[in-house]
Design a protein around this motif. Structure first.
Motif, PDB file in Angstrom:
ATOM      1  N   HIS A 209      36.156  31.746  -5.730  1.00  0.00           N
ATOM      2  CA  HIS A 209      37.156  32.797  -5.981  1.00  0.00           C
ATOM      3  C   HIS A 209      37.635  33.473  -4.702  1.00  0.00           C
ATOM      4  O   HIS A 209      38.569  34.265  -4.739  1.00  0.00           O
ATOM      5  N   CYS A 210      36.981  33.180  -3.578  1.00  0.00           N
ATOM      6  CA  CYS A 210      37.213  34.015  -2.390  1.00  0.00           C
ATOM      7  C   CYS A 210      38.663  33.974  -1.906  1.00  0.00           C
ATOM      8  O   CYS A 210      39.260  35.012  -1.611  1.00  0.00           O
ATOM      9  N   ALA A 211      39.226  32.772  -1.843  1.00  0.00           N
ATOM     10  CA  ALA A 211      40.603  32.673  -1.321  1.00  0.00           C
ATOM     11  C   ALA A 211      41.593  33.388  -2.238  1.00  0.00           C
ATOM     12  O   ALA A 211      42.601  33.925  -1.781  1.00  0.00           O
ATOM     13  N   VAL A 212      41.276  33.416  -3.545  1.00  0.00           N
ATOM     14  CA  VAL A 212      42.187  34.032  -4.513  1.00  0.00           C
ATOM     15  C   VAL A 212      42.019  35.553  -4.538  1.00  0.00           C
ATOM     16  O   VAL A 212      42.986  36.303  -4.535  1.00  0.00           O
ATOM     17  N   VAL A 213      40.756  35.972  -4.540  1.00  0.00           N
ATOM     18  CA  VAL A 213      40.447  37.380  -4.821  1.00  0.00           C
ATOM     19  C   VAL A 213      40.284  38.212  -3.541  1.00  0.00           C
ATOM     20  O   VAL A 213      40.522  39.415  -3.543  1.00  0.00           O
ATOM     21  N   HIS A 214      39.859  37.559  -2.462  1.00  0.00           N
ATOM     22  CA  HIS A 214      39.540  38.300  -1.228  1.00  0.00           C
ATOM     23  C   HIS A 214      40.383  37.811  -0.034  1.00  0.00           C
ATOM     24  O   HIS A 214      39.838  37.277   0.946  1.00  0.00           O
ATOM     25  N   PRO A 215      41.709  37.969  -0.081  1.00  0.00           N
ATOM     26  CA  PRO A 215      42.531  37.442   1.027  1.00  0.00           C
ATOM     27  C   PRO A 215      42.152  38.040   2.385  1.00  0.00           C
ATOM     28  O   PRO A 215      42.150  37.332   3.396  1.00  0.00           O
ATOM     29  N   GLU A 216      41.798  39.311   2.411  1.00  0.00           N
ATOM     30  CA  GLU A 216      41.454  39.958   3.694  1.00  0.00           C
ATOM     31  C   GLU A 216      40.133  39.400   4.233  1.00  0.00           C
ATOM     32  O   GLU A 216      39.976  39.200   5.435  1.00  0.00           O
ATOM     33  N   LEU A 217      39.181  39.145   3.320  1.00  0.00           N
ATOM     34  CA  LEU A 217      37.874  38.633   3.742  1.00  0.00           C
ATOM     35  C   LEU A 217      37.999  37.217   4.299  1.00  0.00           C
ATOM     36  O   LEU A 217      37.420  36.900   5.350  1.00  0.00           O
ATOM     37  N   VAL A 218      38.741  36.353   3.616  1.00  0.00           N
ATOM     38  CA  VAL A 218      38.814  34.968   4.081  1.00  0.00           C
ATOM     39  C   VAL A 218      39.602  34.851   5.393  1.00  0.00           C
ATOM     40  O   VAL A 218      39.426  33.890   6.139  1.00  0.00           O
ATOM     41  N   ASP A 219      40.436  35.835   5.687  1.00  0.00           N
ATOM     42  CA  ASP A 219      41.086  35.838   7.004  1.00  0.00           C
ATOM     43  C   ASP A 219      40.059  36.042   8.114  1.00  0.00           C
ATOM     44  O   ASP A 219      40.210  35.518   9.217  1.00  0.00           O
ATOM     45  N   LEU A 220      39.012  36.803   7.814  1.00  0.00           N
ATOM     46  CA  LEU A 220      37.974  37.061   8.826  1.00  0.00           C
ATOM     47  C   LEU A 220      36.860  36.026   8.796  1.00  0.00           C
ATOM     48  O   LEU A 220      36.158  35.838   9.796  1.00  0.00           O
ATOM     49  N   VAL A 221      36.641  35.385   7.632  1.00  0.00           N
ATOM     50  CA  VAL A 221      35.579  34.372   7.503  1.00  0.00           C
ATOM     51  C   VAL A 221      36.227  33.098   6.964  1.00  0.00           C
ATOM     52  O   VAL A 221      36.226  32.837   5.752  1.00  0.00           O
ATOM     53  N   PRO A 222      36.789  32.273   7.843  1.00  0.00           N
ATOM     54  CA  PRO A 222      37.627  31.145   7.386  1.00  0.00           C
ATOM     55  C   PRO A 222      36.912  30.147   6.472  1.00  0.00           C
ATOM     56  O   PRO A 222      37.551  29.585   5.575  1.00  0.00           O
ATOM     57  N   ILE A 223      35.594  29.929   6.650  1.00  0.00           N
ATOM     58  CA  ILE A 223      34.912  28.939   5.800  1.00  0.00           C
ATOM     59  C   ILE A 223      35.020  29.324   4.320  1.00  0.00           C
ATOM     60  O   ILE A 223      35.050  28.464   3.439  1.00  0.00           O
ATOM     61  N   TYR A 224      35.095  30.612   4.053  1.00  0.00           N
ATOM     62  CA  TYR A 224      35.188  31.059   2.655  1.00  0.00           C
ATOM     63  C   TYR A 224      36.469  30.573   1.980  1.00  0.00           C
ATOM     64  O   TYR A 224      36.528  30.475   0.749  1.00  0.00           O
ATOM     65  N   LYS A 225      37.495  30.232   2.768  1.00  0.00           N
ATOM     66  CA  LYS A 225      38.730  29.693   2.165  1.00  0.00           C
ATOM     67  C   LYS A 225      38.474  28.375   1.458  1.00  0.00           C
ATOM     68  O   LYS A 225      39.202  27.982   0.560  1.00  0.00           O
ATOM     69  N   THR A 226      37.430  27.666   1.923  1.00  0.00           N
ATOM     70  CA  THR A 226      37.143  26.343   1.357  1.00  0.00           C
ATOM     71  C   THR A 226      36.261  26.426   0.120  1.00  0.00           C
ATOM     72  O   THR A 226      35.939  25.408  -0.484  1.00  0.00           O
ATOM     73  N   GLY A 227      35.810  27.629  -0.218  1.00  0.00           N
ATOM     74  CA  GLY A 227      34.901  27.783  -1.356  1.00  0.00           C
ATOM     75  C   GLY A 227      33.444  27.624  -0.975  1.00  0.00           C
ATOM     76  O   GLY A 227      32.552  27.819  -1.801  1.00  0.00           O
ATOM     77  N   LYS A 228      33.180  27.279   0.284  1.00  0.00           N
ATOM     78  CA  LYS A 228      31.782  27.117   0.718  1.00  0.00           C
ATOM     79  C   LYS A 228      31.214  28.457   1.176  1.00  0.00           C
ATOM     80  O   LYS A 228      31.944  29.314   1.686  1.00  0.00           O
ATOM     81  N   THR A 229      29.898  28.597   1.041  1.00  0.00           N
ATOM     82  CA  THR A 229      29.250  29.820   1.513  1.00  0.00           C
ATOM     83  C   THR A 229      28.335  29.551   2.704  1.00  0.00           C
ATOM     84  O   THR A 229      27.785  30.488   3.282  1.00  0.00           O
ATOM     85  N   ILE A 230      28.131  28.277   3.032  1.00  0.00           N
ATOM     86  CA  ILE A 230      27.371  27.966   4.239  1.00  0.00           C
ATOM     87  C   ILE A 230      28.112  26.894   5.044  1.00  0.00           C
ATOM     88  O   ILE A 230      28.911  26.129   4.487  1.00  0.00           O
ATOM     89  N   GLN A 231      27.836  26.864   6.326  1.00  0.00           N
ATOM     90  CA  GLN A 231      28.496  25.893   7.211  1.00  0.00           C
ATOM     91  C   GLN A 231      27.559  24.722   7.434  1.00  0.00           C
ATOM     92  O   GLN A 231      26.412  24.922   7.830  1.00  0.00           O
TER      93      GLN A 231
END
Ligand code: FES
Ligand SMILES: [Fe+2]
Length: 370
Positions: free
Chosen positions: A204-226
């Motif tokens: 949900h991160c890319a949909v619900v948290h646009p400001e957060l995924v701008d700062l944590v790009p991996i979250y745009k992919t739906g992943k929580t770990i690298q």
């Protein structure tokens, strides 16, 4: 073999049922078998800085009183008078002195739970020794208080080891050295498992948290770990140094952040009721207190290094309000889910392969509730 495989349907794994999100009977079972058995996050030790300080918290269906006694040790009791059962203390705080006095007939207890005064009765007319407060287990880890209602709980650190989210690896950030700058309280119209599932995935991160995924790009992919990191940290975007509306904050870093190669964030769900979110300048601790199948109170503590909290010239607002914004976004979608799962048309939820930490949550839940 994957124990969940028998429940796989078209690539999906079965999640909680409508009843598990809504039924009062199942909620009571959860309070007994999950919140009444696990260690539960209850607050911070700095809320009990002085002898006699009190913390009143709800754990499962019980009100629990946590104290610091004269020997500077933590003590916890059921918040129940042994005379006729009155609730003893209503509020947390300081300055109550060294006795706990019941507001009904003024029986008093010491900080060690012994019945020490029964007004209007001769001292020896009542066997006070048999009427002490009923104690429960309390311990602390990283400055966080935990309570267990179990008679013989495992050691807290052993219990913490038994979490797929590996919370003990966050000890390097020395949360016991941090201080709470602010605590927020949110009353949320959602089941505690809806909130826990939401925390456990980033689809949900890319949909619900646009400001957060701008700062944590991996979250745009739906992943929580690298995949390229072994420490379960995820990297901030190039050039960003903090999770904040001002993403180049110059606030002091948390302990051990300096030693990392990159500005990073870390998170852990400590089943059943605690979230730990570490970022370069702030540690955010979240505590779920389930009130009913459809209502949860969320307490959120914002922790910074002591030097930051003590320096009143520093502006913590951009950092705190950024995390609070993300929190409110999560609350809004969780309340939306609760409205949906209450529909008679809804039978059960599903997880995709990418929601694998939700699977872990359900596995543990099913093993404890059955
Ligand atoms: S119920 Fe507490 S003193 Fe009577
Ligand atoms: Fe979220």
């Amino acid at each position: 073999m994957d124990t969940m495989s028998e429940n796989k349907i078209n690539g999906l794994t079965e999640s909680f049922t409508r009843d598990e999100y809504n039924s009062p009977e199942i909620f009571n079972l959860e309070m007994e078998k999950i919140f009444g058995t696990n260690w539960c996050f209850a607050g911070r030790t700095d809320q009990l800085a002085h002898i006699g300080d009190r913390l009143v918290v709800d754990i499962g269906n019980e009100s629990i009183l946590i104290l610091r006694n004269r020997e500077n040790e933590l003590r916890a009791y059921y918040n129940v008078c042994q005379h006729r059962g009155s609730r003893l203390c209503d509020a947390s705080g300081s300055g109550f002195g060294a006795a706990i006095t019941c507001p009904y007939h003024s029986w008093s207890y010491s900080l060690d739970g012994a019945l020490v005064a029964t007004p209007l009765h001769e001292k020896d007319s009542i066997d006070r020794e048999t009427l002490g407060l009923k104690s429960v287990h309390v311990d602390q880890w990283q400055g966080c208080l935990f309570v267990s209602l179990q008679t013989n709980p495992p050691a807290l650190t052993d219990w913490l080891e038994n979490h797929y989210s590996r919370p003990r690896e966050l000890e390097k950030f020395d949360m016991s050295s941090l201080r709470t700058a602010r605590t927020t309280i949110d009353e949320v119209s959602a089941n505690w498992k809806v909130l826990a599932e939401n925390y456990s995935e980033c689809l949900h991160c890319a949909v619900v948290h646009p400001e957060l995924v701008d700062l944590v790009p991996i979250y745009k992919t739906g992943k929580t770990i690298q995949d390229d990191r072994q420490d379960w940290g995820v990297s901030l975007a190039q050039g960003k140094t903090s999770l904040s509306h001002n993403p180049n904050e110059t606030l002091a870093l948390l302990p051990a952040m300096e030693e990392l190669d990159e500005y990073s964030v870390f998170g852990a769900f400590v089943y059943p009721n605690m979230l730990i979110d570490i970022s370069p300048t702030v540690a955010v601790l979240t505590r779920y207190v389930p009130r009913s199948p459809t209502h949860t109170t969320i307490y959120t503590d914002y922790l910074f290094p002591k030097s930051v909290v003590d320096d009143k010239t520093l502006d913590l607002e951009p950092t705190i309000s950024f995390s609070d914004m993300v929190n409110q976004q999560d609350i809004a979608v969780s309340e939306r889910v609760q409205r949906g799962v209450s529909s008679k048309s809804f039978t059960r939820a599903y997880h995709t392969k990418m929601e694998r930490y939700c699977h872990q949550l359900i596995r543990r839940y099913r093993s404890e509730i059955s």
